[in-house]
Scaffold this active site. Structure first.
Site, PDB file in Angstrom:
ATOM      1  N   HIS A  60       0.859  -1.186   0.000  1.00 40.73           N
ATOM      2  CA  HIS A  60       0.000   0.000   0.000  1.00 40.73           C
ATOM      3  C   HIS A  60       0.897   1.238   0.000  1.00 40.73           C
ATOM      4  O   HIS A  60       1.564   1.526   0.992  1.00 40.73           O
ATOM      5  CB  HIS A  60      -0.914  -0.005   1.230  1.00 40.73           C
ATOM      6  CG  HIS A  60      -1.858  -1.169   1.260  1.00 40.73           C
ATOM      7  ND1 HIS A  60      -3.087  -1.147   0.637  1.00 40.73           N
ATOM      8  CD2 HIS A  60      -1.730  -2.401   1.808  1.00 40.73           C
ATOM      9  CE1 HIS A  60      -3.691  -2.313   0.819  1.00 40.73           C
ATOM     10  NE2 HIS A  60      -2.882  -3.095   1.525  1.00 40.73           N
ATOM     11  N   LEU A  61       0.926   1.940  -1.125  1.00 33.91           N
ATOM     12  CA  LEU A  61       1.762   3.134  -1.250  1.00 33.91           C
ATOM     13  C   LEU A  61       1.002   4.414  -0.938  1.00 33.91           C
ATOM     14  O   LEU A  61       1.589   5.491  -0.887  1.00 33.91           O
ATOM     15  CB  LEU A  61       2.374   3.204  -2.655  1.00 33.91           C
ATOM     16  CG  LEU A  61       3.367   2.085  -2.983  1.00 33.91           C
ATOM     17  CD1 LEU A  61       3.940   2.271  -4.382  1.00 33.91           C
ATOM     18  CD2 LEU A  61       4.485   2.007  -1.958  1.00 33.91           C
ATOM     19  N   ARG A  62      -0.316   4.319  -0.790  1.00 32.08           N
ATOM     20  CA  ARG A  62      -1.183   5.405  -0.283  1.00 32.08           C
ATOM     21  C   ARG A  62      -1.360   6.590  -1.238  1.00 32.08           C
ATOM     22  O   ARG A  62      -2.334   7.326  -1.108  1.00 32.08           O
ATOM     23  CB  ARG A  62      -0.675   5.921   1.067  1.00 32.08           C
ATOM     24  CG  ARG A  62      -0.543   4.863   2.154  1.00 32.08           C
ATOM     25  CD  ARG A  62      -1.837   4.131   2.416  1.00 32.08           C
ATOM     26  NE  ARG A  62      -1.772   3.312   3.633  1.00 32.08           N
ATOM     27  CZ  ARG A  62      -2.562   2.286   3.875  1.00 32.08           C
ATOM     28  NH1 ARG A  62      -3.486   1.931   2.972  1.00 32.08           N
ATOM     29  NH2 ARG A  62      -2.458   1.601   5.000  1.00 32.08           N
ATOM     30  N   ASN A  92      -6.311   0.869  -3.128  1.00 29.60           N
ATOM     31  CA  ASN A  92      -7.143   1.644  -2.191  1.00 29.60           C
ATOM     32  C   ASN A  92      -6.528   3.019  -1.922  1.00 29.60           C
ATOM     33  O   ASN A  92      -6.104   3.332  -0.820  1.00 29.60           O
ATOM     34  CB  ASN A  92      -7.401   0.874  -0.898  1.00 29.60           C
ATOM     35  CG  ASN A  92      -6.124   0.444  -0.194  1.00 29.60           C
ATOM     36  OD1 ASN A  92      -5.048   0.387  -0.791  1.00 29.60           O
ATOM     37  ND2 ASN A  92      -6.246   0.127   1.082  1.00 29.60           N
ATOM     38  N   HIS A 179      -9.270 -10.264  -1.299  1.00 28.83           N
ATOM     39  CA  HIS A 179      -9.217 -10.072   0.156  1.00 28.83           C
ATOM     40  C   HIS A 179     -10.329 -10.944   0.724  1.00 28.83           C
ATOM     41  O   HIS A 179     -11.498 -10.556   0.707  1.00 28.83           O
ATOM     42  CB  HIS A 179      -9.432  -8.589   0.474  1.00 28.83           C
ATOM     43  CG  HIS A 179      -9.499  -8.274   1.933  1.00 28.83           C
ATOM     44  ND1 HIS A 179      -8.507  -7.570   2.580  1.00 28.83           N
ATOM     45  CD2 HIS A 179     -10.445  -8.539   2.877  1.00 28.83           C
ATOM     46  CE1 HIS A 179      -8.834  -7.427   3.851  1.00 28.83           C
ATOM     47  NE2 HIS A 179     -10.012  -7.998   4.059  1.00 28.83           N
ATOM     48  N   ASN A 278      -5.488  -6.586   9.522  1.00 24.84           N
ATOM     49  CA  ASN A 278      -6.553  -7.329   8.847  1.00 24.84           C
ATOM     50  C   ASN A 278      -5.942  -8.104   7.677  1.00 24.84           C
ATOM     51  O   ASN A 278      -5.387  -7.488   6.773  1.00 24.84           O
ATOM     52  CB  ASN A 278      -7.621  -6.361   8.335  1.00 24.84           C
ATOM     53  CG  ASN A 278      -8.816  -7.068   7.730  1.00 24.84           C
ATOM     54  OD1 ASN A 278      -8.827  -8.278   7.563  1.00 24.84           O
ATOM     55  ND2 ASN A 278      -9.828  -6.305   7.374  1.00 24.84           N
ATOM     56  N   ASP A 305       2.030  -6.951   2.547  1.00 23.92           N
ATOM     57  CA  ASP A 305       0.849  -6.156   2.914  1.00 23.92           C
ATOM     58  C   ASP A 305       1.286  -4.900   3.664  1.00 23.92           C
ATOM     59  O   ASP A 305       0.671  -4.488   4.648  1.00 23.92           O
ATOM     60  CB  ASP A 305      -0.140  -6.972   3.745  1.00 23.92           C
ATOM     61  CG  ASP A 305      -1.508  -6.300   3.883  1.00 23.92           C
ATOM     62  OD1 ASP A 305      -1.740  -5.272   3.203  1.00 23.92           O
ATOM     63  OD2 ASP A 305      -2.331  -6.786   4.684  1.00 23.92           O
ATOM     64  N   GLY A 324      -3.253  -2.369  10.218  1.00 26.45           N
ATOM     65  CA  GLY A 324      -2.174  -2.444   9.242  1.00 26.45           C
ATOM     66  C   GLY A 324      -0.806  -2.244   9.852  1.00 26.45           C
ATOM     67  O   GLY A 324      -0.650  -1.641  10.918  1.00 26.45           O
TER      68      GLY A 324
END
Length: 436
Positions: A60-62, A92, A179, A278, A305, A324
């Site tokens: 996740h690089l946001r 996301n 997921h 999660n 993750d 996370g």
């Protein structure tokens, strides 16, 4: 650029020298037998294991939208620090990576950062809302060349949507990464469901919420003749479903995170939200089963993750803290501690689960390549004799929500080479254009 790597041990085997010219491995020979061209830079890797550059299917690089947690550039630094040369960026973001324009923007940010090959993952559904298929074909045809699609963070819970997605991606050899979380079984879930959750009075996340979705999607993949990938498998029950599906010949693959290989639900007792994730941390029996399944090939790959969050999202009451953990910088050290040091797997196996298999699943054809003459010079050097307490100094990304802070982790990544250029030297990230 010309590099001479001396004394490295490819796959943990006999020492070799490697000559790298213009991003390609030109020679591999016994130590001291290669004459380096004038101007070549020499890197001494004696006593260090040399692996193909690591590949992470789940990061996740946001960016765009959540740059307070991470950006493509800072996430790429974390990747280089951990030995990764290819990372797949989850969808996301805000806006969601559900169009060709957004995935191309993320791809371009990764190209400009220059520290790793950043491959965007496209959302399965518009806005990840689970109601309408996103522009899968246009993302596949974009410059980003998307082949992995996921609504990660949310399950594609509608079976008809999932079936249509599987049918669609089959046309261009794509894969849907699920997921696996049945949402109605996990309302209010705060940790693994069991004796510990009952004792602590926290809402439980039952194992069947994972395994039931995997079983459904395996049957849909069989019916459509398509590929499905299971994100962050965390339970023994889920492993058995994946094993059953593979025995039927279903095209299913699965990943496990480093934290699920070493941490258990017992960590929740301190209500330290660094351990809130999660899917949640599970039982000792699940950890044992996950390690065995990774060793025997039921689980195909390790994926971090990597999920950065700012401090204020974690340093709060457990119920309200974000889920996370960051994991790029610690992944290889955890795999070494849990799988290699005990003798469960070899360094050849590490190359398979952390480079070759994830590259194959994500269809990153130029990644996960063997250490051989004529192959791209994407390489990772690991010193098994190093190691120590894992601290914030070991983190190179923007966030510090690592569950391993304060823990002893053996070994250390010392050198990362991306397309023939060092991005990590002696444990320090090298930013393109900032070399001294």
């Amino acid at each position: 650029m010309t590099l001479l790597l001396t004394g490295a041990q490819p796959y943990g085997e006999q020492p070799r020298d490697l000559l790298i010219v213009d991003g390609v491995i030109r020679e591999v020979a016994e130590p001291g037998t290669i004459t380096a061209p004038e101007g070549a830079e020499t890197i001494d890797l004696r006593g260090q294991v040399l692996l193909p550059g690591l590949v992470d299917l789940h990061v996740h690089l946001r960016e765009p939208g959540f740059e307070s947690s991470e950006t493509v550039a800072t996430g790429s630094r974390a990747a280089a620090k951990g030995g990764f040369t290819t990372i797949f960026a989850m969808a996301n973001t805000s806006p969601v990576q559900d169009t060709a324009g957004v995935v191309e923007a993320v791809w371009a940010l990764g190209r400009d950062a220059g520290l790793a090959d950043v491959r965007p993952i496209g959302a399965v559904t518009v806005s990840r809302a689970g109601e309408q298929l996103a522009e899968l074909g246009s993302m596949a045809d974009s410059r980003a060349g998307v082949r992995v699609f996921s609504d990660d963070g949310d399950c594609v819970f509608d079976p008809l949507i999932m079936r249509r997605a599987l049918e669609y991606v089959r046309a261009f050899d794509g894969v849907v990464a699920q997921h696996a979380q049945e949402p109605k079984l996990t309302v209010g879930a705060q940790m693994n469901e069991g004796a510990v959750s009952a004792e602590l009075g926290l809402g439980g996340w039952p194992a069947v919420a994972e395994s039931s979705i995997i079983a459904r999607d395996a049957l849909l993949a069989e019916q459509t003749g398509s590929r499905v990938h299971v994100c962050h498998v965390s339970t023994e029950a889920a492993i058995e479903v994946v094993r059953w599906a593979k025995a039927r010949g279903i095209d299913i693959t699965a990943e496990v995170t480093p934290h699920h290989l070493i941490l258990t639900e017992e960590r929740v007792r301190g209500f330290d939200a660094r351990f809130k994730v999660n899917p949640p941390l599970r039982t000792d029996a699940d950890v044992v089963a996950l390690r065995a399944a990774l060793a025997d090939g039921t689980i195909d790959a390790v994926a971090t993750d990597h999920a950065p969050h700012p401090r204020d999202a974690k340093e709060r009451e457990w119920d309200f803290a974000a889920m996370g953990m960051v994991g790029l910088e610690s992944a290889l050290r955890v795999v070494y501690a849990t799988m290699v040091e005990p003798g469960t797997i070899t360094w050849q196996d590490v190359a398979r689960i952390m480079s070759e298999a994830p590259a194959r699943i994500g269809r990153a054809d130029d990644a996960g390549r063997p250490i051989a003459v004529g192959e791209p010079a994407n390489l990772t050097a690991f010193d098994p004799s190093a190691g120590g307490e894992f601290t914030e100094a070991d983190l190179a990304g923007k966030s510090t929500n690592s569950p391993f802070l304060g823990m002893h982790l053996p070994g250390a990544v010392t050198t990362t080479i991306f397309r023939g250029v060092p991005t990590l030297r002696e444990g320090n990230v090298v930013i393109p254009g900032e070399e001294s």
